[in-house]
Design an enzyme around this catalytic site. Structure first.
Site, mmCIF file in Angstrom:
data_model
loop_
_atom_site.group_PDB
_atom_site.id
_atom_site.type_symbol
_atom_site.label_atom_id
_atom_site.label_comp_id
_atom_site.label_asym_id
_atom_site.label_seq_id
_atom_site.Cartn_x
_atom_site.Cartn_y
_atom_site.Cartn_z
ATOM 1 N N THR A 1 -0.101 -12.545 8.777
ATOM 2 C CA THR A 1 1.267 -12.868 8.196
ATOM 3 C C THR A 1 2.303 -12.267 9.402
ATOM 4 O O THR A 1 3.442 -12.931 9.374
ATOM 5 C CB THR A 1 1.214 -12.016 7.118
ATOM 6 O OG1 THR A 1 0.386 -12.278 6.073
ATOM 7 C CG2 THR A 1 2.834 -12.189 6.202
ATOM 8 N N ASN B 1 0.945 -1.263 0.184
ATOM 9 C CA ASN B 1 -0.020 -0.001 -0.016
ATOM 10 C C ASN B 1 0.919 1.298 0.161
ATOM 11 O O ASN B 1 0.497 2.157 -0.543
ATOM 12 C CB ASN B 1 -0.934 0.081 1.165
ATOM 13 C CG ASN B 1 -0.210 0.048 2.389
ATOM 14 O OD1 ASN B 1 0.792 -0.701 2.786
ATOM 15 N ND2 ASN B 1 -0.871 0.503 3.658
ATOM 16 N N LYS C 1 12.609 -7.233 0.564
ATOM 17 C CA LYS C 1 11.909 -7.914 -0.085
ATOM 18 C C LYS C 1 10.371 -6.958 -0.285
ATOM 19 O O LYS C 1 9.722 -6.978 0.590
ATOM 20 C CB LYS C 1 11.388 -9.256 0.621
ATOM 21 C CG LYS C 1 10.963 -10.338 -0.276
ATOM 22 C CD LYS C 1 9.534 -10.219 -1.057
ATOM 23 C CE LYS C 1 8.401 -10.531 -0.194
ATOM 24 N NZ LYS C 1 7.216 -10.506 -0.784
ATOM 25 N N CYS D 1 -3.115 1.211 6.964
ATOM 26 C CA CYS D 1 -3.269 0.445 8.248
ATOM 27 C C CYS D 1 -3.812 1.660 9.298
ATOM 28 O O CYS D 1 -4.382 1.142 10.185
ATOM 29 C CB CYS D 1 -1.953 -0.092 8.757
ATOM 30 S SG CYS D 1 -0.574 1.213 8.557
ATOM 31 N N GLY E 1 2.405 -5.428 7.446
ATOM 32 C CA GLY E 1 1.448 -6.273 6.797
ATOM 33 C C GLY E 1 0.189 -6.679 7.611
ATOM 34 O O GLY E 1 0.039 -5.960 8.714
ATOM 35 N N SER E 2 -0.434 -7.444 7.481
ATOM 36 C CA SER E 2 -1.524 -8.186 8.165
ATOM 37 C C SER E 2 -1.129 -8.881 9.288
ATOM 38 O O SER E 2 0.118 -9.244 9.515
ATOM 39 C CB SER E 2 -2.159 -8.965 7.303
ATOM 40 O OG SER E 2 -1.591 -10.439 7.242
ATOM 41 N N GLU F 1 8.537 3.007 14.510
ATOM 42 C CA GLU F 1 9.071 3.559 13.099
ATOM 43 C C GLU F 1 8.952 5.002 13.108
ATOM 44 O O GLU F 1 8.048 5.664 13.666
ATOM 45 C CB GLU F 1 8.480 2.866 11.906
ATOM 46 C CG GLU F 1 8.840 1.378 11.756
ATOM 47 C CD GLU F 1 8.724 0.562 10.348
ATOM 48 O OE1 GLU F 1 9.359 0.527 9.769
ATOM 49 O OE2 GLU F 1 7.265 0.276 10.305
ATOM 50 N N GLU G 1 -10.832 -5.782 10.062
ATOM 51 C CA GLU G 1 -9.855 -4.700 9.049
ATOM 52 C C GLU G 1 -10.396 -5.059 7.822
ATOM 53 O O GLU G 1 -10.074 -6.109 7.323
ATOM 54 C CB GLU G 1 -8.455 -4.524 9.522
ATOM 55 C CG GLU G 1 -7.812 -3.659 8.491
ATOM 56 C CD GLU G 1 -6.247 -3.671 8.985
ATOM 57 O OE1 GLU G 1 -5.673 -2.347 8.732
ATOM 58 O OE2 GLU G 1 -5.803 -4.750 8.942
ATOM 59 N N GLU H 1 4.622 -3.775 12.187
ATOM 60 C CA GLU H 1 3.228 -2.868 12.057
ATOM 61 C C GLU H 1 2.222 -3.328 11.286
ATOM 62 O O GLU H 1 2.358 -3.798 9.944
ATOM 63 C CB GLU H 1 4.158 -1.640 11.211
ATOM 64 C CG GLU H 1 3.251 -0.294 11.368
ATOM 65 C CD GLU H 1 2.203 0.129 10.131
ATOM 66 O OE1 GLU H 1 0.995 -0.553 10.768
ATOM 67 O OE2 GLU H 1 2.709 0.459 9.283
#
Length: 495
Positions: free
Chosen positions: A245, A165, A188, A297, A241-242, A474, A397, A263
């Site tokens: 994951t 995103n 990655k 997010c 990410g989710s 972050e 979400e 995050e």
């Protein structure tokens, strides 16, 4: 070529000139050895290029190159790291048009949003350039018999799993502090947005970042992403990410006790009290949920309204949302595309399930297309009203342009509703009462709170969540903590 020329050329031809081909390992692009995969333009729902799928050997080579480069970079003078990172920012700005257009085609967002992401990426390198020569320890007073102090040292090789995103700015917010701290990088990118990370790696090299210090390996998460998470040479892993994951990543990294920054998801509330201006609340909610097509997010996906202003706010918001024109990001539409067909189907499933429960859909609620071409992956801006605390549209979400509305009467009720999910990323409070805003901000179980402006703040502030929104921070000075380790040294002064 100017950004307008690049955009028009792509819209006419469906091609974007020369794209990075292969993986960026040890300072150069390497030819693919494991096949390729199509990359799609979400605004057209059509493939526009192919990218390389990495082999285990290529990821191993990238980590090896990073390990060798880290040993050298940690000895480079902080002032030189500062100079190089400032040069990175300059090179990014010089290539902003190309980066922004590539970001639009890769991700589906609007050109204005992509341009903002590129500018913030450059600014992140400037910010952390300024930190590179200020990562000081402290002296500790143990009395006259000892001299004691601390030093901050780089952790070594860092891994970065980048989401789809915000491919440019998320890359920058991890890579910039890592380099400032003296670390090396293996990144990655998401398989639906591989190209900006590769181009940014090339630009980093052009700016003078030594070979092997930043490596980008493209491919599937279940293959190269998992390999990155499991490798014992990775000393810090940053994942966005989710939740599901993120749990898998944490489990893969756990045997090596790898440091983690996670995050993850969000279901962030915008709380509006009875003294808030309905126009301002509606405007804040509009941008909080419909920016980047809701694929954020930290999106304000829950609007928690005092019952006395409910009607006024929702009338304004529903009217504005109904007039949004989605379209290909290069045509400067009101709202861009959903990143993939798979994600579009997930958003639709959430909203269809809400309809089946008989909830009130004030506007939107279905899949749509580019209003000019009839192509692309788009979802109508959607507002779902008067939901109960346990409704799935409140608790889950959706990660799309779908706003869930709740109502309250008392301050305590508003706080309970706001904290009533498993997420805790950000929150926003709209009120003229300063005391109330401070009480509610203190009661929020989340990482960031803004008052009377949902997106208030900036990269100078730490960003991250509580509960299932993850851990670690972050951006800001705190963003350096993940990439440094503290050592204490004590010297006996006895003769």
């Amino acid at each position: 070529m100017s950004v307008q020329d690049l955009a028009q050329d792509y819209l006419a031809t469906g091609k974007l000139g020369t794209l990075p081909d292969g993986h960026f390992i040890n300072g150069k692009l390497t030819a693919a050895s494991n096949g390729k995969m199509e990359s799609f333009d979400p605004g057209r729902a059509e493939a526009f290029a192919e990218f390389s799928l990495a082999s285990a050997e290529e990821m191993d080579a990238a980590i090896g190159a990073a390990e060798k480069a880290a040993a050298h970079w940690r000895r480079v003078a902080p002032g030189e790291r500062c100079r190089i990172l400032n040069e990175v920012a300059r090179v990014f700005r010089a290539n902003a048009d190309r980066l922004a257009v590539m970001e639009v085609i890769d991700s589906g967002k609007t050109l204005a949003e992509a341009t903002g992401d590129v500018n913030s990426s450059a600014r992140l390198f400037e910010y952390y350039a300024g930190a590179a020569d200020k990562l000081d320890g402290r002296s500790v007073n143990l009395g006259p018999d000892y001299t004691a102090f601390t030093v901050r040292e780089p952790v070594g090789v860092t891994g970065h799993i980048i989401p789809w995103n915000y491919p440019t700015s998320t890359f920058a917010r991890g890579v910039a502090p890592a380099l400032a701290a003296g670390c090396s990088v293996v990144a990655k990118p998401a398989e639906t947005t591989p190209f900006t990370a590769l181009l940014m790696a090339e630009l980093l090299s052009e700016a003078g970042v030594p070979d092997g210090l930043v490596n980008v390996v493209t491919g599937l998460g279940r293959d190269v992403g998992a390999q990155l998470a499991r490798d014992p040479r990775i000393k810090q892993l940053t994942f966005t990410g989710s939740v599901a994951t993120g749990v898998n990543v944490a489990q893969m990294a756990a045997p090596n006790i790898t440091r983690l920054t996670l995050e993850l998801g969000g279901k962030s509330p915008l709380i509006a009290f009875e003294d808030a201006d309905p126009e301002k609340v509606a405007d804040g909610a509009y941008w909080a949920i419909f920016s980047n097509s809701g694929q954020i997010c930290s999106a304000g996906s829950r609007l928690i309204l005092h019952k006395s202003i409910r009607g006024d706010v929702l009338d304004i918001l529903a009217e504005r949302a109904s007039k949004i024109k989605p379209g290909h990001g290069l045509r400067s539409p009101d709202m861009g595309a959903i990143n993939s067909d798979l994600h579009l189907s997930r958003i639709k499933a959430h909203v269809d399930a809400a309809k089946s429960r008989g909830v009130s859909i004030l506007t939107g609620g279905d899949v749509t297309t580019d209003c000019e071409t009839g192509k692309g992956w788009f979802f109508q801006p959607t507002v779902i009203a008067d939901l109960q605390p346990n409704d799935p549209a409140v608790q889950e979400e959706i990660f799309g342009p779908v706003l869930s509305v709740q109502n309250f009467e008392t301050e305590d009720e508003a706080i309970a509703l706001a904290n009533g999910t498993e997420f805790g990323l950000i929150a926003s409070v709209y009120t003229r009462d300063v005391g109330r805003s401070m009480r509610v901000a203190a009661a929020m179980d989340c990482g960031q709170v803004s008052i009377n402006d949902y997106w208030a703040g900036g990269l100078e502030l730490p960003f991250g969540g509580n509960k299932k929104s993850g851990y670690g921070r972050e951006k800001g000075w705190e963003g350096l903590d993940a990439y440094t380790k503290v050592k204490s040294i004590t010297v006996s002064n006895a003769s």
